[in-house]
Design a protein around this motif. Structure first.
Motif, PDB file in Angstrom:
ATOM      1  N   SER A 101      40.876   2.142 -23.775  1.00  0.00           N
ATOM      2  CA  SER A 101      41.367   1.682 -25.078  1.00  0.00           C
ATOM      3  C   SER A 101      40.303   1.942 -26.139  1.00  0.00           C
ATOM      4  CB  SER A 101      41.689   0.186 -25.021  1.00  0.00           C
ATOM      5  OG  SER A 101      42.666  -0.083 -24.032  1.00  0.00           O
ATOM      6  N   ILE A 102      40.677   2.645 -27.203  1.00  0.00           N
ATOM      7  CA  ILE A 102      39.695   3.008 -28.227  1.00  0.00           C
ATOM      8  C   ILE A 102      40.011   2.418 -29.591  1.00  0.00           C
ATOM      9  CG2 ILE A 102      38.984   5.126 -27.070  1.00  0.00           C
ATOM     10  CD1 ILE A 102      40.825   6.654 -29.001  1.00  0.00           C
ATOM     11  N   ALA A 103      41.218   1.911 -29.801  1.00  0.00           N
ATOM     12  CA  ALA A 103      41.574   1.327 -31.091  1.00  0.00           C
ATOM     13  C   ALA A 103      42.866   0.536 -30.927  1.00  0.00           C
ATOM     14  CB  ALA A 103      41.747   2.407 -32.160  1.00  0.00           C
ATOM     15  N   ALA A 104      43.144  -0.324 -31.910  1.00  0.00           N
ATOM     16  CA  ALA A 104      44.385  -1.091 -31.900  1.00  0.00           C
ATOM     17  C   ALA A 104      44.896  -1.222 -33.323  1.00  0.00           C
ATOM     18  CB  ALA A 104      44.170  -2.471 -31.280  1.00  0.00           C
ATOM     19  N   LEU A 105      46.208  -1.303 -33.450  1.00  0.00           N
ATOM     20  CA  LEU A 105      46.854  -1.433 -34.748  1.00  0.00           C
ATOM     21  C   LEU A 105      47.600  -2.760 -34.782  1.00  0.00           C
ATOM     22  CD1 LEU A 105      47.112   0.343 -37.306  1.00  0.00           C
ATOM     23  CD2 LEU A 105      49.293   1.160 -36.404  1.00  0.00           C
ATOM     24  N   PHE A 106      47.068  -3.719 -35.554  1.00  0.00           N
ATOM     25  CA  PHE A 106      47.650  -5.049 -35.670  1.00  0.00           C
ATOM     26  C   PHE A 106      48.530  -5.127 -36.914  1.00  0.00           C
ATOM     27  CE2 PHE A 106      43.994  -5.757 -33.030  1.00  0.00           C
ATOM     28  CZ  PHE A 106      44.310  -6.833 -32.221  1.00  0.00           C
ATOM     29  N   ALA A 107      49.490  -6.040 -36.884  1.00  0.00           N
ATOM     30  CA  ALA A 107      50.370  -6.254 -38.030  1.00  0.00           C
ATOM     31  C   ALA A 107      50.383  -7.726 -38.406  1.00  0.00           C
ATOM     32  CB  ALA A 107      51.789  -5.786 -37.710  1.00  0.00           C
ATOM     33  N   ASP A 108      50.348  -7.994 -39.703  1.00  0.00           N
ATOM     34  CA  ASP A 108      50.603  -9.328 -40.222  1.00  0.00           C
ATOM     35  C   ASP A 108      51.229  -9.169 -41.596  1.00  0.00           C
ATOM     36  OD1 ASP A 108      48.518  -8.630 -41.888  1.00  0.00           O
ATOM     37  OD2 ASP A 108      47.341 -10.440 -41.526  1.00  0.00           O
ATOM     38  N   GLU A 109      51.389 -10.281 -42.317  1.00  0.00           N
ATOM     39  CA  GLU A 109      52.082 -10.217 -43.599  1.00  0.00           C
ATOM     40  C   GLU A 109      51.324  -9.411 -44.647  1.00  0.00           C
ATOM     41  OE1 GLU A 109      49.358 -13.721 -43.548  1.00  0.00           O
ATOM     42  OE2 GLU A 109      50.886 -12.883 -42.197  1.00  0.00           O
ATOM     43  N   GLY A 134      52.045  -0.519 -25.849  1.00  0.00           N
ATOM     44  CA  GLY A 134      52.366  -1.824 -26.413  1.00  0.00           C
ATOM     45  C   GLY A 134      53.828  -1.940 -26.784  1.00  0.00           C
ATOM     46  N   HIS A 135      54.464  -3.012 -26.332  1.00  0.00           N
ATOM     47  CA  HIS A 135      55.863  -3.262 -26.670  1.00  0.00           C
ATOM     48  C   HIS A 135      55.986  -4.128 -27.918  1.00  0.00           C
ATOM     49  CE1 HIS A 135      54.603  -6.758 -24.292  1.00  0.00           C
ATOM     50  NE2 HIS A 135      55.492  -7.435 -24.989  1.00  0.00           N
ATOM     51  N   ASP A 136      54.872  -4.716 -28.343  1.00  0.00           N
ATOM     52  CA  ASP A 136      54.831  -5.478 -29.584  1.00  0.00           C
ATOM     53  C   ASP A 136      53.454  -5.246 -30.206  1.00  0.00           C
ATOM     54  OD1 ASP A 136      53.163  -6.914 -27.948  1.00  0.00           O
ATOM     55  OD2 ASP A 136      54.263  -8.803 -28.065  1.00  0.00           O
ATOM     56  N   TRP A 137      53.229  -5.840 -31.368  1.00  0.00           N
ATOM     57  CA  TRP A 137      51.928  -5.668 -32.008  1.00  0.00           C
ATOM     58  C   TRP A 137      50.859  -6.433 -31.248  1.00  0.00           C
ATOM     59  CZ3 TRP A 137      52.009  -1.959 -35.485  1.00  0.00           C
ATOM     60  CH2 TRP A 137      53.194  -1.708 -36.193  1.00  0.00           C
ATOM     61  N   PRO A 138      49.665  -5.888 -31.108  1.00  0.00           N
ATOM     62  CA  PRO A 138      49.205  -4.615 -31.655  1.00  0.00           C
ATOM     63  C   PRO A 138      49.569  -3.424 -30.776  1.00  0.00           C
ATOM     64  CG  PRO A 138      47.408  -5.652 -30.501  1.00  0.00           C
ATOM     65  CD  PRO A 138      48.563  -6.621 -30.441  1.00  0.00           C
ATOM     66  N   ILE A 139      49.635  -2.257 -31.418  1.00  0.00           N
ATOM     67  CA  ILE A 139      49.736  -0.994 -30.697  1.00  0.00           C
ATOM     68  C   ILE A 139      48.316  -0.580 -30.309  1.00  0.00           C
ATOM     69  CG2 ILE A 139      50.322   1.448 -30.900  1.00  0.00           C
ATOM     70  CD1 ILE A 139      52.489   0.643 -32.919  1.00  0.00           C
ATOM     71  N   GLY A 199      49.763  -6.478 -44.007  1.00  0.00           N
ATOM     72  CA  GLY A 199      49.804  -5.057 -43.711  1.00  0.00           C
ATOM     73  C   GLY A 199      49.414  -4.782 -42.276  1.00  0.00           C
ATOM     74  N   LEU A 200      48.863  -3.601 -42.043  1.00  0.00           N
ATOM     75  CA  LEU A 200      48.459  -3.186 -40.707  1.00  0.00           C
ATOM     76  C   LEU A 200      46.947  -3.024 -40.655  1.00  0.00           C
ATOM     77  CD1 LEU A 200      51.178  -0.516 -39.851  1.00  0.00           C
ATOM     78  CD2 LEU A 200      51.144  -2.937 -39.251  1.00  0.00           C
ATOM     79  N   THR A 201      46.351  -3.558 -39.606  1.00  0.00           N
ATOM     80  CA  THR A 201      44.902  -3.506 -39.451  1.00  0.00           C
ATOM     81  C   THR A 201      44.526  -2.599 -38.291  1.00  0.00           C
ATOM     82  OG1 THR A 201      44.652  -5.744 -40.314  1.00  0.00           O
ATOM     83  CG2 THR A 201      42.812  -4.859 -39.045  1.00  0.00           C
ATOM     84  N   PHE A 202      43.755  -1.587 -38.591  1.00  0.00           N
ATOM     85  CA  PHE A 202      43.255  -0.659 -37.569  1.00  0.00           C
ATOM     86  C   PHE A 202      41.919  -1.198 -37.074  1.00  0.00           C
ATOM     87  CE2 PHE A 202      40.929   3.191 -36.257  1.00  0.00           C
ATOM     88  CZ  PHE A 202      41.862   3.781 -35.414  1.00  0.00           C
ATOM     89  N   THR A 203      41.887  -1.596 -35.804  1.00  0.00           N
ATOM     90  CA  THR A 203      40.724  -2.269 -35.241  1.00  0.00           C
ATOM     91  C   THR A 203      40.088  -1.412 -34.165  1.00  0.00           C
ATOM     92  OG1 THR A 203      41.826  -4.382 -35.618  1.00  0.00           O
ATOM     93  CG2 THR A 203      39.909  -4.405 -34.197  1.00  0.00           C
ATOM     94  N   ARG A 204      38.782  -1.288 -34.217  1.00  0.00           N
ATOM     95  CA  ARG A 204      38.034  -0.464 -33.276  1.00  0.00           C
ATOM     96  C   ARG A 204      37.212  -1.357 -32.346  1.00  0.00           C
ATOM     97  NH1 ARG A 204      35.770   3.665 -37.999  1.00  0.00           N
ATOM     98  NH2 ARG A 204      37.535   3.353 -39.375  1.00  0.00           N
ATOM     99  N   PRO A 205      36.720  -0.833 -31.249  1.00  0.00           N
ATOM    100  CA  PRO A 205      35.946  -1.660 -30.314  1.00  0.00           C
ATOM    101  C   PRO A 205      34.773  -2.363 -30.974  1.00  0.00           C
ATOM    102  CG  PRO A 205      36.523   0.404 -29.281  1.00  0.00           C
ATOM    103  CD  PRO A 205      36.939   0.516 -30.719  1.00  0.00           C
ATOM    104  N   HIS A 206      34.542  -3.603 -30.520  1.00  0.00           N
ATOM    105  CA  HIS A 206      33.415  -4.416 -30.967  1.00  0.00           C
ATOM    106  C   HIS A 206      33.504  -4.771 -32.444  1.00  0.00           C
ATOM    107  CE1 HIS A 206      31.873  -3.341 -27.085  1.00  0.00           C
ATOM    108  NE2 HIS A 206      31.765  -2.076 -27.417  1.00  0.00           N
ATOM    109  N   SER A 207      34.717  -4.764 -33.008  1.00  0.00           N
ATOM    110  CA  SER A 207      34.872  -5.151 -34.405  1.00  0.00           C
ATOM    111  C   SER A 207      34.598  -6.636 -34.559  1.00  0.00           C
ATOM    112  CB  SER A 207      36.292  -4.850 -34.885  1.00  0.00           C
ATOM    113  OG  SER A 207      36.555  -3.478 -34.816  1.00  0.00           O
ATOM    114  N   SER A 208      33.979  -7.004 -35.648  1.00  0.00           N
ATOM    115  CA  SER A 208      33.732  -8.417 -35.908  1.00  0.00           C
ATOM    116  C   SER A 208      34.936  -9.019 -36.598  1.00  0.00           C
ATOM    117  CB  SER A 208      32.486  -8.590 -36.779  1.00  0.00           C
ATOM    118  OG  SER A 208      32.693  -8.033 -38.058  1.00  0.00           O
TER     119      SER A 208
END
Length: 252
Positions: free
Chosen positions: A194-202, A181-186, A204-213
């Motif tokens: 792909s097993i997880a993603a790291l999102f950013a917003d104001e 990833g060149h930008d968010w999410p990583i 903080g950072l959100t660690f997201t896993r597959p099939h997350s609601s």
């Protein structure tokens, strides 16, 4: 008998709708069109954990009209996002997922420029690898961007320390988990995809896993327990070689 390998590009749309985490863990896609106006329709759309429009544009080959259409789509949502509020929490913040089979040097340069103007992720798709039944998707980072580690430089020190511990744990596993990833999410990628993603917003950072609601994406934790949980999940993914169904947690 195993299912046949997905080699027909025409099958890709339905496969992505059924397997959105192959593009990005936490992504939700709908098997219906998004009508933006006369002669402007998106065949597959969905949302990320923050409710931003995620628009899939699937083109076996690229021509000049593809880039023009992406610009028109982004412009339409940015200027008229309010009328799409029933569909998206953040309708004026569209993200484009371009899926194709080949990128010429000329189009690569244009996509590089577009990726600096709005959130754009370009995936190259090829036939399934020997012994596999799913298509091979590869995220293409723009040549002018520095990659996922450069995104960490702007984080607050406390958040940076937690994220560095998470990433260090991912990279020392054997085989190591790769970051894309060149930008968010990583996006965290292992041999299964792909097993997880790291999102950013104001917040903080959100660690997201597959099939997350989507409803779990706002959970904010202000201690290192979330990092321990994320590391444990990554370790289990490597042991099992299969991503597990899980929820989203936020690193404050």
């Amino acid at each position: 008998m195993p299912a046949p390998a997905l080699t027909d590009f025409s099958q890709l749309q339905s496969w992505l709708v059924a397997n959105p985490d192959a593009l990005e863990p936490g992504l939700v896609l709908h098997d219906k069109q998004l009508y933006l106006g006369p002669d402007l329709t998106i065949p597959v759309y969905g949302t990320d954990p923050f409710g931003r429009p995620c628009l899939c544009m699937i083109h076996p080959t690229l021509d000049s009209t593809v880039c023009d259409k992406m610009l028109e789509v982004v412009s339409r949502l940015q200027t008229e996002g309010r009328r799409f509020r029933p569909l998206f929490a953040l309708p004026s913040e569209p993200r484009i997922f371009l899926i194709t089979s080949e990128i010429s040097s000329n189009h690569r340069h244009r996509l590089d420029l577009l990726a600096g103007a709005f959130p754009l992720r370009t995936y190259l798709v090829s036939d399934a690898l020997p012994g596999e039944v799913t298509p091979n998707l590869h995220l293409e980072d723009p040549l002018s961007r520095r990659g996922p580690h450069s995104l960490l430089e702007q984080l607050p020190p406390a958040t940076l320390a937690r994220v560095e511990r998470l990433i260090s744990a991912a990279e020392v596993l054997q085989p190591p988990i790769l970051l894309q990833g060149h930008d968010w999410p990583i996006v965290f990628v292992n041999q299964s995809g792909s097993i997880a993603a790291l999102f950013a917003d104001e917040k903080g950072l959100t660690f997201t896993r597959p099939h997350s609601s989507q409803g779990n994406a706002g959970l904010r934790l202000e201690n290192d327990e979330v990092v321990d949980s994320a590391i444990d999940y990554l370790i289990r993914c490597q042991i099992n070689s299969e991503p597990a169904v899980a929820e989203s947690v936020t690193i404050g």
